[in-house]
Each structure stands twice: as C-alpha cells, then as structure tokens.
Design a protein around this motif. Structure first.
Motif, PDB file in Angstrom:
ATOM      1  N   UNK A  68     -25.431  21.894 -51.450  1.00 17.64           N
ATOM      2  CA  UNK A  68     -25.088  23.205 -52.007  1.00 17.64           C
ATOM      3  C   UNK A  68     -25.756  24.327 -51.212  1.00 17.64           C
ATOM      4  N   UNK A  69     -26.989  24.086 -50.814  1.00 14.09           N
ATOM      5  CA  UNK A  69     -27.707  25.088 -50.014  1.00 14.09           C
ATOM      6  C   UNK A  69     -27.026  25.263 -48.666  1.00 14.09           C
ATOM      7  N   UNK A  70     -26.649  24.161 -48.013  1.00 17.45           N
ATOM      8  CA  UNK A  70     -26.034  24.227 -46.692  1.00 17.45           C
ATOM      9  C   UNK A  70     -24.672  24.920 -46.723  1.00 17.45           C
ATOM     10  N   UNK A  77     -27.378  34.263 -51.270  1.00 16.10           N
ATOM     11  CA  UNK A  77     -26.894  33.199 -52.139  1.00 16.10           C
ATOM     12  C   UNK A  77     -27.986  32.338 -52.735  1.00 16.10           C
ATOM     13  N   UNK A  78     -29.087  32.150 -51.974  1.00 20.94           N
ATOM     14  CA  UNK A  78     -30.175  31.331 -52.500  1.00 20.94           C
ATOM     15  C   UNK A  78     -30.760  31.938 -53.759  1.00 20.94           C
ATOM     16  N   UNK A  79     -30.905  33.256 -53.798  1.00 17.11           N
ATOM     17  CA  UNK A  79     -31.459  33.886 -55.001  1.00 17.11           C
ATOM     18  C   UNK A  79     -30.540  33.621 -56.184  1.00 17.11           C
ATOM     19  N   UNK A  83     -31.608  31.587 -59.559  1.00 19.29           N
ATOM     20  CA  UNK A  83     -31.485  32.177 -60.905  1.00 19.29           C
ATOM     21  C   UNK A  83     -30.634  31.301 -61.805  1.00 19.29           C
ATOM     22  N   UNK A  84     -29.524  30.795 -61.267  1.00 20.75           N
ATOM     23  CA  UNK A  84     -28.612  29.967 -62.075  1.00 20.75           C
ATOM     24  C   UNK A  84     -29.274  28.656 -62.477  1.00 20.75           C
TER      25      UNK A  84
END
Length: 267
Positions: A68-70, A77-79, A83-84
C-alpha cells in the motif's frame, strides 16, 4: 539485543516525558519538519513501529502494508494512511497508544537473534539494524518536537547507535545521490555526551570529521544543516558526505536549509 532494546525504550521514554505535559490541542502544533504537527510525528512513528513488529510476527501482513505504501503517488499520502489506520487517534490518546506499542516492540525484539534477517521496504536487514533504525527515527523526528516546544535536548551515550548507523551508511549517501563512491570513509573522531571520544575508520589527517557526536547524528538524520553544527571536515570526501548525508532509506532527500531547523525561542 537486550542493550539495543533498552536504548530504544529509553529513546521513547525521553520523547514521552517531553510530551506528557501537553494538552490535546497542543499536539496539533506544527513543527519545522515539513510543517508536520506533533500528532503527525507520533502517527508516523507508530505506523513504522507497527511495520517493524510485523517483521517478526506476520511477514505476509507486512508485505500487504508495504504494498500500500509503495502504491502511493501523492507525497502527502502517507499522512492520510497513518490517520486512517489509527482512526484519527490524536493527542494524549495517541501518545499513550504509541508509547505502549513501542514498549511491546522493544520486548519482542529483545529476545530474538540480533543477526536474524528480516524483510523490509528495501533490502532485508538484521534484527539489530531494524531496531536501531527505529531508535534513529524516534530520535530524529523527536528533535522536531523538542525544537517546536523550545526545549534543549539532553542526550546520553545511547546515541552511539545512531552514530554507528550514520557511519555504516556512508556509502549509501553517495549511491542514493548518484555520486562516485570514494575509496575510504573519512576518519570520525566524535565527542560523546559523556565526554568519551568515539573513533570510526582509519586515522587520516587529510580525510576526517571531528566534533560532537550529537552534531554528527543531527547531520546524518537531516535534522540540522551541516552549516549549523560544530562539526569540522578535512578533505573533499568529508565535506561532500556531510553536505548530503542521509542515514535513512528512500530517495535522496535534501537537508534543511542553513538556519531553518532550530530550537524555537520561548519567552
């Protein structure tokens, strides 16, 4: 691994002690690190602590999380993911959740073989290197909170782990910036918080870095520009390294501009 785990615990405790007096509203205070709030910092640390825990508990889930990170294309997007994942957790509740899990992570790593190879976002790494990286990131992101709150940090000799990581990533700094790799790392002669002198590499009067261990850690983690610390360099290799030093993974990052990252003066 017990010593490394204890250093990681102590790094987390130092940051928690700093943040304990804050009200929930104060966790939304922005810092000089990319405008991240203290909440953003804690969510980020908590996210990657959880990822590190998956290295030893659930490799398949780690691969899913990293996938998901990649897949991110938005720099912010990482923030959003952080948060999610934590359901908007913030303030003192987030502080307690992050700190409690950090202790769990330290306990899980304390009992395993320090040489055990673990999957990660880049090449595999040893268990000791993984936990040292968690200490480094806690220390580095924690500096932004110390600065924003106007508090002078009192370091201890546990930062030797970060110094070692900085020395170990000498070649990485040149590779990630697309620069030819010098034949020899500069000799490091660094004064620890205790006053002890730590040396790394072969002595060379024409290729050397001297100064405080704290300043070296600040430069290799990019919490300070080299121009703003008490390090001295001799030779082109040493000067280039300190201008671009990066002890963390990922694409090349530029250090903060001279004079920008600093402790905020409080009345």
């Amino acid at each position: 691994m017990h010593a490394t785990a204890n250093d990681f615990r102590a790094e987390n405790q130092a940051l928690k002690t700093l943040l304990d007096p804050l009200t929930d509203a104060q966790f939304d205070q922005p810092t000089l690190f990319k405008g991240w709030t203290i909440n953003d910092i804690l969510r980020h640390l908590h996210f990657w602590n959880r990822a590190a825990y998956l290295q030893v508990s659930d490799e398949a889930e780690l691969e899913r999380l990293l996938g998901r990170v990649f897949s991110l294309t938005d720099p912010g997007g990482m923030r959003t993911i952080e948060r999610e994942l934590f359901g908007g957790l913030s303030g003192r509740a987030l502080l307690d959740e992050w700190f409690g899990f950090a202790k769990q992570l330290a306990a899980s790593f304390a009992e395993i073989d320090p040489k055990l190879r673990l999957k990660w976002a880049g090449p595999s790494m040893s268990a000791r290197s993984s936990l040292t990286a968690r200490q480094m990131e806690t220390w580095a992101h924690g500096q932004a909170a110390f600065d924003a709150l106007g508090v002078t940090r009192m370091n201890t000799d546990r930062i030797r782990n970060i110094v070692q990581l900085g020395a170990n990533t000498f070649a990485w700094t040149f590779r990630v910036n697309g620069l030819p790799l010098p034949k020899t790392m500069p000799h490091l002669s660094l004064t620890a918080p205790s006053g002890e002198v730590w040396s790394f590499g072969e002595p060379d009067p024409d290729n050397a870095i001297t100064g405080s261990a704290e300043a070296f850690c600040q430069v290799v983690t990019q919490v300070r520009n080299f121009a703003d610390v008490d390090l001295k360099t001799v030779g082109e290799t040493a000067a280039t390294w300190m201008a671009k030093a990066q002890c963390f993974a990922g694409p090349p990052e530029a250090p903060p501009a001279p004079g920008y990252r600093k402790r905020v003066a409080r009345a």
